[in-house]
Write a protein that holds these residues in place. Sequence first.
Motif, PDB file in Angstrom:
ATOM      1  N   ASP A  64       0.819  -1.212   0.000  1.00  0.00           N
ATOM      2  CA  ASP A  64       0.000   0.000   0.000  1.00  0.00           C
ATOM      3  C   ASP A  64       0.854   1.263   0.000  1.00  0.00           C
ATOM      4  OD1 ASP A  64       0.517  -1.015   2.780  1.00  0.00           O
ATOM      5  OD2 ASP A  64      -0.377   0.896   3.335  1.00  0.00           O
ATOM      6  N   TYR A  65       2.089   1.193   0.538  1.00  0.00           N
ATOM      7  CA  TYR A  65       2.964   2.367   0.529  1.00  0.00           C
ATOM      8  C   TYR A  65       3.740   2.474  -0.773  1.00  0.00           C
ATOM      9  CZ  TYR A  65       6.590   5.720   1.748  1.00  0.00           C
ATOM     10  OH  TYR A  65       7.423   6.808   1.749  1.00  0.00           O
ATOM     11  N   GLU A  67       3.258   1.158  -3.730  1.00  0.00           N
ATOM     12  CA  GLU A  67       2.531   1.265  -4.996  1.00  0.00           C
ATOM     13  C   GLU A  67       1.736   2.569  -5.063  1.00  0.00           C
ATOM     14  OE1 GLU A  67       0.274  -2.259  -5.797  1.00  0.00           O
ATOM     15  OE2 GLU A  67       2.023  -3.236  -6.716  1.00  0.00           O
ATOM     16  N   ARG A  68       2.010   3.486  -4.152  1.00  0.00           N
ATOM     17  CA  ARG A  68       1.324   4.770  -4.128  1.00  0.00           C
ATOM     18  C   ARG A  68       2.187   5.798  -4.855  1.00  0.00           C
ATOM     19  NH1 ARG A  68       0.910   6.729   1.604  1.00  0.00           N
ATOM     20  NH2 ARG A  68      -0.009   4.668   1.867  1.00  0.00           N
TER      21      ARG A  68
END
Length: 201
Positions: A64-65, A67-68
């Motif tokens: 989640d971090y 691929e942001r």
Amino acid sequence: MIGRLVAGLARLIAGGYVNWRQPPSTAAPRVYFANHSSHLDFILLWSYLPPDLRRRTRPVAARDYWERGVLRRYLSAHIFRALLIDRSGPDARGAVDRMAEGIAAGDSLILFPEGTRGSGDGIAPFKAGLYHLCAARPGLDLVPVSIENLNRILPKGEFVPVPMVSRVIFGETLSLGEGEPKDEFLARAKEAVEALREEGS
């Protein structure tokens, strides 16, 4: 080329002192496990590996971090070759299986057994993934690593680094003992990182 630039930039930003308690080895894949207090942790640890080891070492990082945003996706996929896992997903065993597959393919891993960033003042209890990975890959060598001051260089919630000298200490290898209970092993691994922090203070 870009990887070398990123590694050099990380060392420049973090300043730094690095110490190896035993010479780095390319004999077999291994897991570098460390305390976690900053998003710079794995980048700095990775940057201090000798180039031949760096090319064969993948950080285990939160999907989640990383691929942001376009830049993070590019760095994680093409520079760090990160093994991305879902922190909020129910398939914890699947994450261990993917890590074991990476080891079997010849890659070393960078892992933060606390699971999330702490304040830097202490080390939280280790989660069970490190134990299950070792159980899946008997004889796997583990290298404890102490990382200090990165929580002050890039505090949680901040985006601009603050100049300060970091310290990275690579300890002596350890492994899961035959029949060693999970809780005893995780406590022993945590103590190995804590001992390096005490020696470096």
